[in-house]
Motif scaffolding. Structure first.
Motif, PDB file in Angstrom:
ATOM      1  N   GLY A  80     -21.697 -71.613 -15.919  1.00  0.00           N
ATOM      2  CA  GLY A  80     -21.904 -72.392 -14.705  1.00  0.00           C
ATOM      3  C   GLY A  80     -23.216 -72.029 -14.049  1.00  0.00           C
ATOM      4  O   GLY A  80     -24.039 -71.304 -14.626  1.00  0.00           O
ATOM      5  N   PRO A  81     -23.432 -72.493 -12.832  1.00  0.00           N
ATOM      6  CA  PRO A  81     -24.688 -72.199 -12.131  1.00  0.00           C
ATOM      7  C   PRO A  81     -24.800 -70.731 -11.753  1.00  0.00           C
ATOM      8  O   PRO A  81     -23.824 -69.969 -11.808  1.00  0.00           O
ATOM      9  CB  PRO A  81     -24.626 -73.107 -10.899  1.00  0.00           C
ATOM     10  N   ALA A  82     -25.990 -70.333 -11.317  1.00  0.00           N
ATOM     11  CA  ALA A  82     -26.276 -68.920 -11.063  1.00  0.00           C
ATOM     12  C   ALA A  82     -25.342 -68.338 -10.004  1.00  0.00           C
ATOM     13  O   ALA A  82     -24.869 -67.201 -10.151  1.00  0.00           O
ATOM     14  CB  ALA A  82     -27.738 -68.770 -10.637  1.00  0.00           C
ATOM     15  N   ARG A  83     -25.082 -69.071  -8.910  1.00  0.00           N
ATOM     16  CA  ARG A  83     -24.220 -68.535  -7.844  1.00  0.00           C
ATOM     17  C   ARG A  83     -22.799 -68.284  -8.367  1.00  0.00           C
ATOM     18  O   ARG A  83     -22.167 -67.281  -8.032  1.00  0.00           O
ATOM     19  CB  ARG A  83     -24.198 -69.522  -6.671  1.00  0.00           C
ATOM     20  N   PHE A  84     -22.310 -69.178  -9.179  1.00  0.00           N
ATOM     21  CA  PHE A  84     -20.979 -69.047  -9.764  1.00  0.00           C
ATOM     22  C   PHE A  84     -20.892 -67.777 -10.620  1.00  0.00           C
ATOM     23  O   PHE A  84     -19.941 -66.993 -10.508  1.00  0.00           O
ATOM     24  CB  PHE A  84     -20.704 -70.299 -10.608  1.00  0.00           C
ATOM     25  N   LEU A  85     -21.897 -67.544 -11.435  1.00  0.00           N
ATOM     26  CA  LEU A  85     -21.898 -66.359 -12.301  1.00  0.00           C
ATOM     27  C   LEU A  85     -22.084 -65.086 -11.490  1.00  0.00           C
ATOM     28  O   LEU A  85     -21.521 -64.032 -11.827  1.00  0.00           O
ATOM     29  CB  LEU A  85     -22.988 -66.475 -13.352  1.00  0.00           C
ATOM     30  N   ALA A  86     -22.872 -65.158 -10.414  1.00  0.00           N
ATOM     31  CA  ALA A  86     -23.057 -63.985  -9.554  1.00  0.00           C
ATOM     32  C   ALA A  86     -21.728 -63.577  -8.923  1.00  0.00           C
ATOM     33  O   ALA A  86     -21.425 -62.375  -8.807  1.00  0.00           O
ATOM     34  CB  ALA A  86     -24.089 -64.282  -8.482  1.00  0.00           C
ATOM     35  N   ASP A  87     -20.902 -64.555  -8.521  1.00  0.00           N
ATOM     36  CA  ASP A  87     -19.587 -64.246  -7.956  1.00  0.00           C
ATOM     37  C   ASP A  87     -18.697 -63.564  -8.992  1.00  0.00           C
ATOM     38  O   ASP A  87     -17.932 -62.649  -8.656  1.00  0.00           O
ATOM     39  CB  ASP A  87     -18.926 -65.524  -7.451  1.00  0.00           C
ATOM     40  N   ILE A  88     -18.799 -63.988 -10.237  1.00  0.00           N
ATOM     41  CA  ILE A  88     -17.996 -63.372 -11.308  1.00  0.00           C
ATOM     42  C   ILE A  88     -18.443 -61.933 -11.539  1.00  0.00           C
ATOM     43  O   ILE A  88     -17.613 -61.022 -11.674  1.00  0.00           O
ATOM     44  CB  ILE A  88     -18.103 -64.202 -12.603  1.00  0.00           C
TER      45      ILE A  88
END
Length: 661
Positions: free
Chosen positions: A542-550
């Motif tokens: 997914g997008p960068a923000r989504f991966l950062a949350d993971i």
């Protein structure tokens, strides 16, 4: 350097199979005597009886084989070993193991029946006689050039500092094979130069003697002739050999040869322990009619150039350094085999990602702004599509874009991809949406930098927006395997849910989170990961923000980083917050990288070719060594350890001054 690289590549590739064969056979024949004894111990062991006169022994062998002509007699190397007689029978060489005491033939076969001897002939003459020996020597000359050009290319590519002996474990198979090839080549360069040089000197002795003769005198071996004497018999072999022994008292005999095949001239090789060269021999030519000495060839009498030439064989075979050198040469030969495999395989791996022309056979709007495409190989050939793999599409204007394969298990008729339209992008998605059935596109073979590990006990699949493209292929594959998994998929709205029919077939293992749902059901990543069974692995796109949350959730929950596998869509270009920096190149030049330019673009402007594929730090194709300085890493392909010594110039930037190359 480009010319040197071209020579290295196009000399190595055609010679790879021949050199691979010579490397493997050479590693074996270095231990020829030990291997022969291992395979034929009983046939090469004497019964211990007092030895017969050599004339009696040879006469008995030839009497039973009237069509045979004696070529050579190899003497026993130990008291309990046998003679080896070489016979010519109708143009074919036979080798016989003969017991010195009984005269019994323990084993009789052509060279092909003695596997190690056959390998030796394959290594030295390619089983083609003198012509094969010449080809073998020329291939050795090619290896000599490769062994010199390889380290030069490596040195220019990684001149000094960090990264000299680095092997990148990310960036794809081609990058890994290239690094392994370079590292092995540098470590094996010196022994391979010595082995190839001495091999050329031995195999092409007629030519190389002329070159050596320019520097130091070289003399050829004697070639005396004896005219046939009508009615006079030849002396018994034992009497002729006694005359040779008298010329070198106490010296053991290595072998006896019969040059010319008439038997009128006998050549005896005796050990010469006074010579500094290992395995040196005292060679005596004798007249078989009267036992007189016709000529000698000894280390003490040969000129300097000839002594140099005689050193080549013991160095090449390792006898000059005993067992230790033979073991070292064996490791070097195996290293050469590894070089040839990694070199050819790496070239094929790079070819695998070079573009092929495919046909667009179907277009299917999957949702507003997302187009599904199917790309078929010529003649309907099947395709290979692993879960998590992607392909490079080469578009007009030099654009290269990567798209995840969405193929379901068993779907091998065409590559399936989904492309989201990005109106503010650089034109790649618009070009893809403009494709129609029947159009041609250039596509690289699949690569997988986001593989699915099917051995783990449970998978947690997380996707946002267009990030469902690799995840749907993984979900279908796991469902087909009967493996446990759950899939959580967040979208902007219900209309943005892609592959709804495939998701519905997965049942309650799928959880959808459209942002326009009423009531809204938001994907809580931390809660989902906290409730996952022990040993769960996350596959997320997914997008960068989504991966950062993971990543943050995994950190907060104490997850091992090896259990979290992410693929995202990094921003292209230098970014609005980019700062200028300077980069030192391998040739010492320093270039300025402006804030509105990537390092890859600056290097290209400076005349250095950088292979850029995705342009987003996802594939790792453009990775370069980071020799000094600090970098602001924006890639998604390098591990924290690799970021200490590598940089992706398509998206990552330097802080202040850096050195790359």
């Amino acid at each position: 350097m480009r010319l040197l690289a071209w020579v290295h590549r196009w000399l190595g590739l055609p010679l790879s199979l021949l050199l691979l064969m010579q490397a493997l056979t050479g590693a074996i024949v270095l231990f020829k005597h030990e291997a022969n004894d291992l395979l034929h111990h009983a046939a090469l062991t004497a019964d211990g009886s007092p030895p017969l006169p050599l004339q009696t022994l040879v006469g008995g062998v030839l009497r039973d084989r009237p069509d045979a002509r004696l070529l050579r007699i190899d003497y026993p190397e130990t008291p309990d070993s046998t003679y080896i007689l070489r016979l010519d029978r109708g143009g074919t060489e036979w080798r016989l193991s003969v017991d010195p005491g009984s005269g019994q033939v323990n084993r009789e076969a052509t060279v092909a029946g003695w596997p190690i001897e056959w390998l030796f002939d394959l290594h030295y003459t390619l089983l083609l006689g003198k012509d094969g020996q010449t080809i073998s020597g020329l291939s050795g000359l090619g290896l000599l050039i490769l062994s010199i050009t390889g380290p030069v290319l490596w040195w220019r590519g990684r001149p000094r500092g960090r990264g000299l002996f680095m092997v990148a474990t990310s960036g794809g198979r081609a990058r890994l094979l290239r690094d392994l090839h370079r590292l092995t080549g540098v470590l094996a360069a010196l022994p391979l130069i010595i082995l190839s040089f001495t091999g050329v000197m031995v195999a092409l002795k007629v030519w190389t003697s002329v070159l050596v003769g320019v520097i130091a005198p070289v003399s050829g071996k004697p070639a005396p002739l004896v005219v046939a004497r009508a009615g006079q018999p030849l002396l018994p072999l034992d009497q002729i050999i006694a005359a040779a022994r008298a010329d070198r008292p106490g010296a053991p005999i290595r072998n006896v040869r019969f040059p010319g095949g008439s038997g009128r001239v006998v050549l005896v090789f005796l050990e010469d322990e006074t010579a500094p060269r290992p395995d040196a021999t005292w060679q005596v030519w004798l007249n078989a009619y009267d036992g007189s000495i016709l000529a000698r060839y000894t280390d003490a009498t040969m000129p300097a150039g000839s002594r140099f030439m005689e050193w080549m064989l013991p160095i090449h075979t390792g006898s000059a350094g005993g067992l230790a050198l033979r073991l070292f040469w064996c490791l070097s030969a195996l290293g050469l085999a590894g070089l040839l495999v990694t070199g050819a395989w790496g070239w094929l791996a790079r070819r695998a990602v070079s573009p092929r022309t495919l046909h667009v056979v179907a277009t299917d709007p999957l949702s507003p702004g997302v187009m599904g495409l199917r790309l078929r190989r010529p003649f309907g050939l099947s395709v290979r599509a692993e879960p998590g793999a992607h392909i490079d599409l080469h578009l007009t204007g030099g654009l290269i874009r990567q798209y995840s394969l969405t193929n379901a298990p068993g779907d091998r008729s065409a590559y399936a991809i989904a492309v989201q339209l990005e109106p503010a992008g650089r034109g790649g998605s618009r070009a893809m949406h403009a494709l129609r059935v029947g159009d041609l596109v250039r596509v690289g073979l699949p690569r997988n930098s986001f593989p699915l590990d099917r051995s783990v006990p449970h998978h947690l699949l997380l996707a946002a927006g267009i990030g469902i493209t690799p995840i749907i292929a993984m979900a279908d594959a796991l469902a087909g395997d009967g493996a446990p998994f759950t899939l959580h998929y967040a979208t902007r709205d219900a209309a943005g849910v892609l592959f709804a029919d495939r998701l519905s077939r997965l049942g309650d293992r799928v959880h959808l989170y459209p942002a326009d749902a009423v009531p809204r059901h938001r994907l809580d990543i931390r809660t989902v990961m906290a409730s996952a069974p022990p040993g769960t692995h996350v596959q997320a796109c997914g997008p960068a923000r989504f991966l950062a949350d993971i990543r943050q959730a995994a950190h907060d929950l104490g997850w091992d980083g090896a259990r979290v596998h992410l693929e995202g869509f990094a921003p292209t270009g230098p970014g609005t917050d980019a700062q200028p920096f300077r980069a030192r190149l391998p040739d010492g030049r320093i270039i300025q990288v402006p804030a509105d330019q990537t390092l890859a673009q600056a290097l290209t402007t400076a005349g250095l070719h950088v292979a850029v594929s995705c342009g987003q730090g996802v594939c790792g194709t453009c990775t370069l060594p980071l020799r000094s300085g600090h970098a602001l890493h924006k890639d998604q392909c390098l591990s924290p350890q690799e970021r200490q010594t590598l940089i992706t110039p398509c998206c990552s930037r330097g802080v202040g001054d850096i050195a790359v190359g």
